[in-house]
Scaffold this motif. Structure first.
Motif, PDB file in Angstrom:
ATOM      1  N   VAL A 119      -9.578   9.045  -6.769  1.00 30.51           N
ATOM      2  CA  VAL A 119     -10.399   9.010  -7.975  1.00 30.51           C
ATOM      3  C   VAL A 119     -10.127   7.685  -8.671  1.00 30.51           C
ATOM      4  CG1 VAL A 119     -10.891  10.161 -10.178  1.00 30.51           C
ATOM      5  CG2 VAL A 119     -10.205  11.517  -8.182  1.00 30.51           C
ATOM      6  N   SER A 120     -11.153   7.041  -9.186  1.00 27.30           N
ATOM      7  CA  SER A 120     -10.934   5.780  -9.892  1.00 27.30           C
ATOM      8  C   SER A 120      -9.938   6.008 -11.029  1.00 27.30           C
ATOM      9  CB  SER A 120     -12.251   5.234 -10.448  1.00 27.30           C
ATOM     10  OG  SER A 120     -12.741   6.055 -11.494  1.00 27.30           O
ATOM     11  N   VAL A 121      -9.189   4.979 -11.366  1.00 27.69           N
ATOM     12  CA  VAL A 121      -8.146   5.119 -12.379  1.00 27.69           C
ATOM     13  C   VAL A 121      -8.734   5.550 -13.714  1.00 27.69           C
ATOM     14  CG1 VAL A 121      -6.306   3.931 -13.623  1.00 27.69           C
ATOM     15  CG2 VAL A 121      -6.672   3.460 -11.203  1.00 27.69           C
ATOM     16  N   GLY A 221      -4.430   9.425  -3.431  1.00 29.66           N
ATOM     17  CA  GLY A 221      -4.929  10.224  -2.320  1.00 29.66           C
ATOM     18  C   GLY A 221      -3.827  10.947  -1.570  1.00 29.66           C
ATOM     19  N   HIS A 222      -2.591  10.913  -2.093  1.00 22.75           N
ATOM     20  CA  HIS A 222      -1.451  11.538  -1.430  1.00 22.75           C
ATOM     21  C   HIS A 222      -0.635  12.334  -2.438  1.00 22.75           C
ATOM     22  CE1 HIS A 222      -1.916   9.205   2.338  1.00 22.75           C
ATOM     23  NE2 HIS A 222      -2.314   8.231   1.531  1.00 22.75           N
ATOM     24  N   LEU A 223       0.168  13.257  -1.928  1.00 21.71           N
ATOM     25  CA  LEU A 223       1.157  13.942  -2.740  1.00 21.71           C
ATOM     26  C   LEU A 223       2.473  13.175  -2.686  1.00 21.71           C
ATOM     27  CD1 LEU A 223       0.379  17.574  -1.582  1.00 21.71           C
ATOM     28  CD2 LEU A 223       0.191  16.754  -3.945  1.00 21.71           C
ATOM     29  N   PRO A 224       3.244  13.186  -3.769  1.00 23.72           N
ATOM     30  CA  PRO A 224       4.516  12.460  -3.741  1.00 23.72           C
ATOM     31  C   PRO A 224       5.542  13.148  -2.847  1.00 23.72           C
ATOM     32  CG  PRO A 224       4.279  13.695  -5.789  1.00 23.72           C
ATOM     33  CD  PRO A 224       2.968  13.806  -5.068  1.00 23.72           C
ATOM     34  N   ASP A 225       6.304  12.351  -2.108  1.00 22.04           N
ATOM     35  CA  ASP A 225       7.402  12.874  -1.313  1.00 22.04           C
ATOM     36  C   ASP A 225       8.608  13.123  -2.206  1.00 22.04           C
ATOM     37  OD1 ASP A 225       5.898  12.655   1.027  1.00 22.04           O
ATOM     38  OD2 ASP A 225       6.506  10.556   1.302  1.00 22.04           O
ATOM     39  N   LYS A 226       9.686  13.578  -1.600  1.00 22.49           N
ATOM     40  CA  LYS A 226      10.913  13.806  -2.356  1.00 22.49           C
ATOM     41  C   LYS A 226      11.387  12.510  -2.995  1.00 22.49           C
ATOM     42  CE  LYS A 226      15.436  16.044  -2.001  1.00 22.49           C
ATOM     43  NZ  LYS A 226      16.383  16.763  -1.108  1.00 22.49           N
ATOM     44  N   PRO A 231       3.191   4.273  -6.655  1.00 20.73           N
ATOM     45  CA  PRO A 231       1.742   4.450  -6.526  1.00 20.73           C
ATOM     46  C   PRO A 231       1.001   3.166  -6.151  1.00 20.73           C
ATOM     47  CG  PRO A 231       2.537   5.677  -8.413  1.00 20.73           C
ATOM     48  CD  PRO A 231       3.708   4.871  -7.900  1.00 20.73           C
ATOM     49  N   SER A 232       1.477   2.026  -6.657  1.00 21.01           N
ATOM     50  CA  SER A 232       0.809   0.756  -6.362  1.00 21.01           C
ATOM     51  C   SER A 232       0.926   0.363  -4.889  1.00 21.01           C
ATOM     52  CB  SER A 232       1.372  -0.358  -7.243  1.00 21.01           C
ATOM     53  OG  SER A 232       2.760  -0.517  -7.016  1.00 21.01           O
ATOM     54  N   GLU A 233       1.881   0.950  -4.163  1.00 17.50           N
ATOM     55  CA  GLU A 233       1.995   0.691  -2.730  1.00 17.50           C
ATOM     56  C   GLU A 233       0.884   1.407  -1.952  1.00 17.50           C
ATOM     57  OE1 GLU A 233       5.862   1.812  -1.406  1.00 17.50           O
ATOM     58  OE2 GLU A 233       6.917   0.527  -2.838  1.00 17.50           O
ATOM     59  N   LEU A 234       0.348   2.469  -2.548  1.00 23.64           N
ATOM     60  CA  LEU A 234      -0.697   3.253  -1.897  1.00 23.64           C
ATOM     61  C   LEU A 234      -2.085   2.913  -2.410  1.00 23.64           C
ATOM     62  CD1 LEU A 234       1.150   6.699  -2.021  1.00 23.64           C
ATOM     63  CD2 LEU A 234       0.999   5.127  -0.083  1.00 23.64           C
ATOM     64  N   ASN A 235      -2.158   2.245  -3.556  1.00 27.22           N
ATOM     65  CA  ASN A 235      -3.441   1.854  -4.139  1.00 27.22           C
ATOM     66  C   ASN A 235      -3.268   0.500  -4.798  1.00 27.22           C
ATOM     67  OD1 ASN A 235      -5.778   1.474  -5.622  1.00 27.22           O
ATOM     68  ND2 ASN A 235      -5.882   3.573  -6.386  1.00 27.22           N
ATOM     69  N   PRO A 236      -3.792  -0.579  -4.181  1.00 27.62           N
ATOM     70  CA  PRO A 236      -3.569  -1.933  -4.697  1.00 27.62           C
ATOM     71  C   PRO A 236      -4.197  -2.191  -6.062  1.00 27.62           C
ATOM     72  CG  PRO A 236      -5.172  -1.936  -2.896  1.00 27.62           C
ATOM     73  CD  PRO A 236      -4.574  -0.569  -2.929  1.00 27.62           C
ATOM     74  N   GLN A 237      -5.069  -1.283  -6.542  1.00 27.71           N
ATOM     75  CA  GLN A 237      -5.645  -1.464  -7.876  1.00 27.71           C
ATOM     76  C   GLN A 237      -4.640  -1.139  -8.980  1.00 27.71           C
ATOM     77  OE1 GLN A 237      -9.693  -0.231  -8.792  1.00 27.71           O
ATOM     78  NE2 GLN A 237      -9.888   0.514  -6.704  1.00 27.71           N
ATOM     79  N   LEU A 238      -3.572  -0.443  -8.631  1.00 27.78           N
ATOM     80  CA  LEU A 238      -2.588  -0.028  -9.617  1.00 27.78           C
ATOM     81  C   LEU A 238      -1.562  -1.129  -9.863  1.00 27.78           C
ATOM     82  CD1 LEU A 238      -2.011   3.605  -8.298  1.00 27.78           C
ATOM     83  CD2 LEU A 238      -3.711   2.794  -9.936  1.00 27.78           C
ATOM     84  N   ASP A 239      -0.880  -1.012 -11.001  1.00 30.20           N
ATOM     85  CA  ASP A 239       0.118  -2.036 -11.338  1.00 30.20           C
ATOM     86  C   ASP A 239       1.427  -1.370 -11.765  1.00 30.20           C
ATOM     87  OD1 ASP A 239      -0.356  -1.039 -13.872  1.00 30.20           O
ATOM     88  OD2 ASP A 239      -1.569  -2.728 -14.526  1.00 30.20           O
TER      89      ASP A 239
END
Length: 458
Positions: A119-121, A221-226, A231-239
């Motif tokens: 989903v868009s930020v 688009g993913h659930l967090p692991d333990k 998040p920015s590693e999975l979505n380059p739009q994030l900072d």
């Protein structure tokens, strides 16, 4: 307590469809007699295994408790309960009905650990803001939900979020009707660590953890692991600001999280403003935007695009509509739009003429058909051959701005978010398109969507 498959009514309410199962009941879409108003009805139907574990009397008390918990909570982000009734040994309550939820929107399945639609930020913040506001109201009333997850977040036609399913909720400090060790409280992927270990002792911070996981899920688009990835590693739009906010929200220890819903709301507002300001600083010049959009996989369509409505079974939908595993288009049309008037647009790439907007309000299937019929009868836009578009025709309008942000081109009104097609899946189900999320879905005839008329150029 159970209703047989042949029964058409629960009490005086006509059953239209089975919607799903909650903690202790089955949920139906029903019609209120005389008013002909659609509502959701939750029928007390605990499983035999649950009855053997806990006891029917305790479960019945808990069901009544569930309705009572939210009956007097008036808030735009909490579902409204209208009545609790018992007729012919059937116990149920009536509530507001909404035809879509966040789980459907992101494409979460029973295999929740699979990737979902991003989903868009901006939209994710819009939804999370409302979830947290709903939690503010619940926590103020000392109510802890304990099962915040995408499928318990309904989305109204206006985009308003409604928190539902209070079967596992409890008031702070109250003794639960059933023993905690007998039941699993919450949904593992979204439950805070302390809720899994000791569900009876959790406080409001467990709900806030679940809300944080929802945000992580929406934007990555993913659930967090333990040990969750940034998040920015999975979505380059994030900072980094996004990383800090989300990782604080889902911190394993409750003392490291936001301590109240109000604090989380304030943090979300600050993060949202920072994100918008950062994105504005990255705006492209018009020619750069054109070059960026060209990187999306686009094709010149093979004409004509399928215009005859068909019954498409679910197993065939991906092939017929050319979709990926998340029901999003594999390729996009290289459009050539031209406004004919203030009300119509032609796409020279597909030889289709479209309404610039469409229906002003969402409507049920039969109403949508009548709407299209009236377009032709009135000669809307100087044409009398208006029809409801197929899924393939609607998808020809949808293009990605980014991999998590879809839209129709700017020549169209942005108000029509969810669109009916002329393609059916069964006698009671119709294929639809979410134009903002760019995916194909399915709606019941009694659901509410917008409709946009189309004509083929002769």
């Amino acid at each position: 307590m159970m209703t047989s498959k042949n029964d058409k009514y629960i009490g005086r309410y006509k059953i239209n469809a089975f919607l799903g199962s909650g903690t202790m009941g089955r949920i139906y879409r029903v019609t209120i007699p005389v008013l002909e108003k659609t509502a959701a009805l939750k029928l007390f139907t605990p499983s035999r295994a649950l009855i053997e574990k806990v006891g029917l009397t305790c479960l019945r008390e808990q069901f009544i408790h569930e309705a009572a918990v939210i009956a007097n909570i008036r808030h735009p982000n909490v579902v409204g309960i209208w009545s609790l009734e018992e007729r012919a040994n059937e116990l149920f309550y009536l509530m507001e009905y909404y035809c879509r939820n966040l789980g459907q929107l992101i494409g979460e399945s029973y295999w929740a650990d699979r990737p979902s639609r991003k989903v868009s930020v901006d939209k994710a913040c819009h939804y999370l803001t409302q979830i947290v506001e709903g939690l503010c109201r619940l926590h103020e009333a000392d109510i802890i939900h304990r099962d915040i997850k995408p499928f318990n977040i309904m989305i109204a036609d206006t985009g308003t979020v409604k928190i539902v399913d209070f079967g596992l909720s409890k008031r702070r400090g109250e003794k639960q009707f059933f023993c905690a060790e007998k039941l699993t409280i919450g949904t593992p992927f979204y439950s805070a660590p302390e809720q899994i270990d000791s569900p009876e002792t959790v406080d409001q911070r467990a709900d806030l953890y679940s809300a944080g996981v929802i945000l992580y899920r929406m934007v990555t688009g993913h659930l967090p692991d333990k040990n969750p990835a940034q998040p920015s590693e999975l979505n380059p739009q994030l900072d980094g600001n996004c990383d800090r906010f989300i990782l604080k929200a889902i911190a394993p220890h409750p003392d490291d999280r936001f301590q109240t819903a109000e604090a989380m709301s304030d943090g979300l507002k600050a993060f949202s403003v920072q994100y918008k300001n950062a994105r504005q600083g990255e705006c492209f010049a018009p020619d750069e935007i054109f070059q960026e959009k060209k990187t999306a996989p686009r094709i010149k369509p093979t004409l004509p695009i399928r215009s005859e409505s068909s019954r498409i079974l679910a197993k065939d939908a991906g092939k017929v509509f050319n979709l990926d595993d998340l029901n999003q288009p594999l390729v996009f049309v290289e459009n050539a739009f031209q406004k004919i008037s203030d009300t119509t647009v032609i796409d020279h790439a597909t030889n289709l003429v479209w309404q610039q907007s469409g229906s002003r309000y969402p409507m049920m299937w039969d109403q949508a058909q009548r709407y299209i019929q009236l377009l032709s009868e009135s000669g809307f836009g100087g044409r009398q051959n208006w029809r409801m578009p197929t899924i393939n025709e609607i998808l020809s309008l949808v293009n990605p701005k980014h991999d998590d942000d879809f839209c129709m081109e700017h020549v169209f009104s942005p108000d029509q978010k969810w669109l009916w097609s002329s393609d059916t899946r069964s006698k009671r189900a119709v294929w639809t398109v979410d134009a903002q999320m760019g995916f194909v879905n399915c709606s019941d005839l009694f659901d509410y969507n917008f409709v946009k008329g189309v004509c083929s150029v002769k």
